[in-house]
Design a protein around this motif. Structure first.
Motif, PDB file in Angstrom:
ATOM      1  N   PHE A  79       0.835  -1.201   0.000  1.00  0.00           N
ATOM      2  CA  PHE A  79       0.000   0.000   0.000  1.00  0.00           C
ATOM      3  C   PHE A  79       0.875   1.259   0.000  1.00  0.00           C
ATOM      4  O   PHE A  79       0.637   2.200  -0.762  1.00  0.00           O
ATOM      5  N   GLN A  80       1.866   1.277   0.886  1.00  0.00           N
ATOM      6  CA  GLN A  80       2.723   2.454   0.970  1.00  0.00           C
ATOM      7  C   GLN A  80       3.628   2.594  -0.255  1.00  0.00           C
ATOM      8  O   GLN A  80       3.963   3.709  -0.664  1.00  0.00           O
ATOM      9  N   ARG A  81       4.015   1.471  -0.829  1.00  0.00           N
ATOM     10  CA  ARG A  81       4.804   1.526  -2.066  1.00  0.00           C
ATOM     11  C   ARG A  81       4.017   2.222  -3.162  1.00  0.00           C
ATOM     12  O   ARG A  81       4.553   3.044  -3.920  1.00  0.00           O
ATOM     13  N   ARG A  86       9.100   3.495  -2.781  1.00  0.00           N
ATOM     14  CA  ARG A  86       9.818   2.330  -2.268  1.00  0.00           C
ATOM     15  C   ARG A  86      10.417   2.543  -0.879  1.00  0.00           C
ATOM     16  O   ARG A  86      10.383   1.653  -0.025  1.00  0.00           O
ATOM     17  N   GLY A  87      10.977   3.735  -0.632  1.00  0.00           N
ATOM     18  CA  GLY A  87      11.650   3.974   0.641  1.00  0.00           C
ATOM     19  C   GLY A  87      10.731   3.843   1.830  1.00  0.00           C
ATOM     20  O   GLY A  87      11.046   3.148   2.809  1.00  0.00           O
ATOM     21  N   TRP A  88       9.572   4.496   1.778  1.00  0.00           N
ATOM     22  CA  TRP A  88       8.599   4.403   2.865  1.00  0.00           C
ATOM     23  C   TRP A  88       8.168   2.957   3.070  1.00  0.00           C
ATOM     24  O   TRP A  88       8.040   2.483   4.213  1.00  0.00           O
ATOM     25  N   ALA A  89       7.929   2.256   1.956  1.00  0.00           N
ATOM     26  CA  ALA A  89       7.422   0.891   2.047  1.00  0.00           C
ATOM     27  C   ALA A  89       8.422  -0.028   2.734  1.00  0.00           C
ATOM     28  O   ALA A  89       8.058  -0.836   3.601  1.00  0.00           O
ATOM     29  N   LEU A  90       9.685   0.080   2.376  1.00  0.00           N
ATOM     30  CA  LEU A  90      10.696  -0.798   2.966  1.00  0.00           C
ATOM     31  C   LEU A  90      10.938  -0.467   4.437  1.00  0.00           C
ATOM     32  O   LEU A  90      11.151  -1.366   5.258  1.00  0.00           O
ATOM     33  N   LEU A  91      10.897   0.824   4.775  1.00  0.00           N
ATOM     34  CA  LEU A  91      11.063   1.208   6.182  1.00  0.00           C
ATOM     35  C   LEU A  91       9.928   0.655   7.026  1.00  0.00           C
ATOM     36  O   LEU A  91      10.151   0.059   8.089  1.00  0.00           O
ATOM     37  N   ALA A  92       8.697   0.833   6.540  1.00  0.00           N
ATOM     38  CA  ALA A  92       7.543   0.308   7.267  1.00  0.00           C
ATOM     39  C   ALA A  92       7.610  -1.207   7.373  1.00  0.00           C
ATOM     40  O   ALA A  92       7.326  -1.785   8.423  1.00  0.00           O
ATOM     41  N   GLY A  93       7.993  -1.860   6.277  1.00  0.00           N
ATOM     42  CA  GLY A  93       8.068  -3.315   6.280  1.00  0.00           C
ATOM     43  C   GLY A  93       9.072  -3.843   7.279  1.00  0.00           C
ATOM     44  O   GLY A  93       8.816  -4.825   7.984  1.00  0.00           O
ATOM     45  N   ALA A  94      10.238  -3.187   7.371  1.00  0.00           N
ATOM     46  CA  ALA A  94      11.266  -3.636   8.309  1.00  0.00           C
ATOM     47  C   ALA A  94      10.791  -3.514   9.744  1.00  0.00           C
ATOM     48  O   ALA A  94      10.965  -4.430  10.562  1.00  0.00           O
ATOM     49  N   VAL A  95      10.172  -2.372  10.071  1.00  0.00           N
ATOM     50  CA  VAL A  95       9.662  -2.164  11.432  1.00  0.00           C
ATOM     51  C   VAL A  95       8.588  -3.180  11.765  1.00  0.00           C
ATOM     52  O   VAL A  95       8.596  -3.798  12.844  1.00  0.00           O
ATOM     53  N   ILE A  96       7.650  -3.379  10.839  1.00  0.00           N
ATOM     54  CA  ILE A  96       6.529  -4.288  11.088  1.00  0.00           C
ATOM     55  C   ILE A  96       7.004  -5.731  11.193  1.00  0.00           C
ATOM     56  O   ILE A  96       6.589  -6.472  12.087  1.00  0.00           O
ATOM     57  N   PHE A  97       7.919  -6.126  10.308  1.00  0.00           N
ATOM     58  CA  PHE A  97       8.374  -7.522  10.312  1.00  0.00           C
ATOM     59  C   PHE A  97       9.121  -7.866  11.602  1.00  0.00           C
ATOM     60  O   PHE A  97       8.854  -8.892  12.230  1.00  0.00           O
ATOM     61  N   VAL A  98      10.054  -6.989  11.994  1.00  0.00           N
ATOM     62  CA  VAL A  98      10.871  -7.299  13.174  1.00  0.00           C
ATOM     63  C   VAL A  98      10.092  -7.088  14.467  1.00  0.00           C
ATOM     64  O   VAL A  98      10.087  -7.955  15.349  1.00  0.00           O
ATOM     65  N   GLY A  99       9.416  -5.950  14.588  1.00  0.00           N
ATOM     66  CA  GLY A  99       8.735  -5.643  15.843  1.00  0.00           C
ATOM     67  C   GLY A  99       7.364  -6.246  15.957  1.00  0.00           C
ATOM     68  O   GLY A  99       7.070  -6.995  16.899  1.00  0.00           O
ATOM     69  N   ALA A 100       6.503  -5.938  14.976  1.00  0.00           N
ATOM     70  CA  ALA A 100       5.104  -6.355  15.081  1.00  0.00           C
ATOM     71  C   ALA A 100       4.936  -7.846  14.883  1.00  0.00           C
ATOM     72  O   ALA A 100       4.040  -8.455  15.471  1.00  0.00           O
ATOM     73  N   PHE A 101       5.772  -8.458  14.057  1.00  0.00           N
ATOM     74  CA  PHE A 101       5.590  -9.879  13.785  1.00  0.00           C
ATOM     75  C   PHE A 101       6.564 -10.752  14.585  1.00  0.00           C
ATOM     76  O   PHE A 101       6.136 -11.487  15.475  1.00  0.00           O
ATOM     77  N   ALA A 368       6.657   3.208  16.420  1.00  0.00           N
ATOM     78  CA  ALA A 368       6.906   3.113  14.977  1.00  0.00           C
ATOM     79  C   ALA A 368       5.783   2.356  14.270  1.00  0.00           C
ATOM     80  O   ALA A 368       5.390   2.717  13.153  1.00  0.00           O
ATOM     81  N   MET A 369       5.231   1.333  14.915  1.00  0.00           N
ATOM     82  CA  MET A 369       4.142   0.573  14.299  1.00  0.00           C
ATOM     83  C   MET A 369       2.879   1.421  14.196  1.00  0.00           C
ATOM     84  O   MET A 369       2.150   1.350  13.201  1.00  0.00           O
ATOM     85  N   LEU A 370       2.610   2.216  15.223  1.00  0.00           N
ATOM     86  CA  LEU A 370       1.449   3.099  15.162  1.00  0.00           C
ATOM     87  C   LEU A 370       1.598   4.114  14.031  1.00  0.00           C
ATOM     88  O   LEU A 370       0.651   4.393  13.292  1.00  0.00           O
ATOM     89  N   VAL A 371       2.812   4.642  13.885  1.00  0.00           N
ATOM     90  CA  VAL A 371       3.064   5.591  12.801  1.00  0.00           C
ATOM     91  C   VAL A 371       2.897   4.910  11.448  1.00  0.00           C
ATOM     92  O   VAL A 371       2.302   5.482  10.523  1.00  0.00           O
ATOM     93  N   ALA A 372       3.415   3.679  11.317  1.00  0.00           N
ATOM     94  CA  ALA A 372       3.304   2.951  10.044  1.00  0.00           C
ATOM     95  C   ALA A 372       1.847   2.732   9.674  1.00  0.00           C
ATOM     96  O   ALA A 372       1.461   2.874   8.498  1.00  0.00           O
ATOM     97  N   GLY A 373       1.001   2.395  10.668  1.00  0.00           N
ATOM     98  CA  GLY A 373      -0.420   2.211  10.389  1.00  0.00           C
ATOM     99  C   GLY A 373      -1.085   3.494   9.943  1.00  0.00           C
ATOM    100  O   GLY A 373      -1.901   3.503   9.010  1.00  0.00           O
ATOM    101  N   TYR A 406      -9.368   7.246  12.507  1.00  0.00           N
ATOM    102  CA  TYR A 406      -8.226   6.380  12.812  1.00  0.00           C
ATOM    103  C   TYR A 406      -6.964   7.186  13.098  1.00  0.00           C
ATOM    104  O   TYR A 406      -6.253   6.921  14.072  1.00  0.00           O
ATOM    105  N   ILE A 407      -6.682   8.175  12.269  1.00  0.00           N
ATOM    106  CA  ILE A 407      -5.478   8.982  12.487  1.00  0.00           C
ATOM    107  C   ILE A 407      -5.595   9.776  13.786  1.00  0.00           C
ATOM    108  O   ILE A 407      -4.626   9.894  14.550  1.00  0.00           O
ATOM    109  N   GLY A 408      -6.779  10.301  14.073  1.00  0.00           N
ATOM    110  CA  GLY A 408      -6.970  11.011  15.332  1.00  0.00           C
ATOM    111  C   GLY A 408      -6.721  10.114  16.536  1.00  0.00           C
ATOM    112  O   GLY A 408      -6.075  10.534  17.512  1.00  0.00           O
TER     113      GLY A 408
END
Length: 422
Positions: A79-81, A86-101, A368-373, A406-408
């Motif tokens: 979605f972010q890609r 690409r940059g935003w998408a990969l940053l979000a993916g790294a945070v989500i994969f390591v932390g959230a998952f 970071a996960m809240l920001v990514a969402g 949601y953003i609020g």
């Protein structure tokens, strides 16, 4: 490994179970006492839980639109890609994969073995059973080793393909969902038949609204789970909205039923001092031995949440590997499963479980996960402007109100977290 397209094998039942199972966990058992102690108002208590459901539904509407518009594995990454590059998408993916998952898989697996498995061991072997959290093997705690075993088991289940994982997910979700609903209904029915009613809260002032709201907010977490596996969903234009919104509605109704039962059966002060409300309710309704049954239900709910997290995390990693064109990691087996990434995720989660570093990792990545969402929700708003004619089998109702809500709520949650850390 073959470079084949993943088959679309997930139907409405399995997809809804993934959403509901990801949401259903210990949050609904631990948070109501915090809310009751912090917000001594019946209307305030109910308003917080209703607000949590509203936020989850708002996010669900947005993610359902994005998932049906871009029905590919990876969720936030794809979605972010599309919206921000690409940059935003990969940053979000790294945070989500390591932390959230990976971090969540480790934390939930160890918690399962520290608490629920320990209760079952005590019941089977006697109250003198050594604690898994204090027993050590080669310098490693027993609950950490057992947690790593849970991770290995569920990684192996997911390696059999999304269809098998969804079948297991459905079983793991339905049993605790029905069990908790039956317990709440029994408690309410018995108490109301004896003349009980919703108790009046004791006089007092709101003391810790921040903890109460954050507890409710995270009790509803998990509703986006199915979008990470959107590439394996049959008829995503129909199935994704049903799964996201239907799963959220089922869990919200269960939470409402449980909260009513907690208040009627335990009373306001009893709930506020319960610590873990589920076991307190089970003991009040069925006696002390019911604590074992509650441990089984909570254990199954945690397994369902871990299983859904294993399923989705590997797809996030797959989307990142595909974006980076890492051919060695983008292959799928004949069932369409990214097994190499499942193994990589499993090893990372097991390493975190055995090291004991998953808790600070999760705490550090929560913001970071809240920001990514929130960025993903902004992606939906942006794509409505930049790609207005792109087919959208499902469109979020009352746009842009769901995004605003949601953003609020995310800004409020971030403010409370940062305020609490100062």
């Amino acid at each position: 490994m073959e470079n084949v397209e993943a088959p679309r094998v997930l139907g409405p039942v399995g997809a809804t179970a993934i959403v509901a199972g990801s949401m259903l966990g210990v949050g609904i058992l631990l948070t109501p006492p915090v809310v009751a102690a912090s917000v001594p108002s019946l209307w305030g208590f109910a308003a917080l839980w209703l607000a949590g459901a509203l936020v989850a539904a708002s996010g669900g509407l947005v993610y359902a639109e994005l998932g049906t518009m871009i029905p590919e594995a990876g969720g936030d990454v794809v979605f972010q890609r599309r919206a921000f590059g690409r940059g935003w998408a990969l940053l979000a993916g790294a945070v989500i994969f390591v932390g959230a998952f990976a971090g969540s898989i480790a934390a939930m697996s160890v918690a399962l073995c520290t608490y629920q498995v320990q209760v079952l061991l005590d019941a089977a072997l006697g109250a003198g059973t050594p604690s898994l959290s204090t027993a050590t093997v080669a310098g490693l705690r027993g609950d950490q080793l057992a947690g790593a075993g849970v991770i290995a088991l569920l990684t192996a289940v997911n390696a059999l393909g999304a269809r098998t994982s969804a079948t297991v997910q459905t079983l793991l979700t339905v049993v605790p969902l029905v069990g908790l609903a039956a317990l709440a209904a029994l408690g309410l029915g018995t108490s109301l038949a004896s003349g009980a009613s919703l108790p009046a809260p004791p006089p007092g002032e709101t003391t810790d609204l921040a903890s109460a709201w954050l507890g409710v907010y995270f009790a509803y977490a998990g509703w986006p789970a199915i979008v990470y596996v959107a590439g394996e969903v049959r008829d995503p234009g129909r199935t994704l909205p049903v799964a996201v919104l239907g799963g959220t509605a089922v869990v919200a109704m269960l939470y409402g039923l449980l909260c009513a039962a907690f208040l009627v059966v335990l009373g306001w002060e009893g709930l506020a001092g319960a610590g873990e409300a589920g076991t307190a309710l089970a003991r009040a309704v069925l006696g002390d031995q019911a604590a074992v049954g509650m441990a089984v239900l909570v254990g199954l709910a945690l397994l369902a949440s871990v299983n859904a997290t294993v399923l989705g995390g590997a797809r996030v990693a797959w989307a990142m590997a595909k974006e980076l064109q890492v051919a060695a990691l983008t292959g799928l087996d004949r069932r369409g499963s990214p097994n190499r990434l499942l193994v990589l995720q499993g090893l990372l989660a097991m390493g975190l479980a055995l090291s004991g570093t998953f808790q600070p990792l999760m705490e550090a990545t929560t913001v970071a996960m809240l920001v990514a969402g929130a960025v993903t929700v902004l992606a939906q708003v942006r794509l409505r402007v930049t790609e207005p004619d792109r087919p959208r089998p499902f469109r979020a109702w009352a746009h842009p109100l769901p995004a605003v809500v949601y953003i609020g709520s995310t800004v409020a949650a971030l403010a409370l977290i940062l305020w609490g850390s100062t």
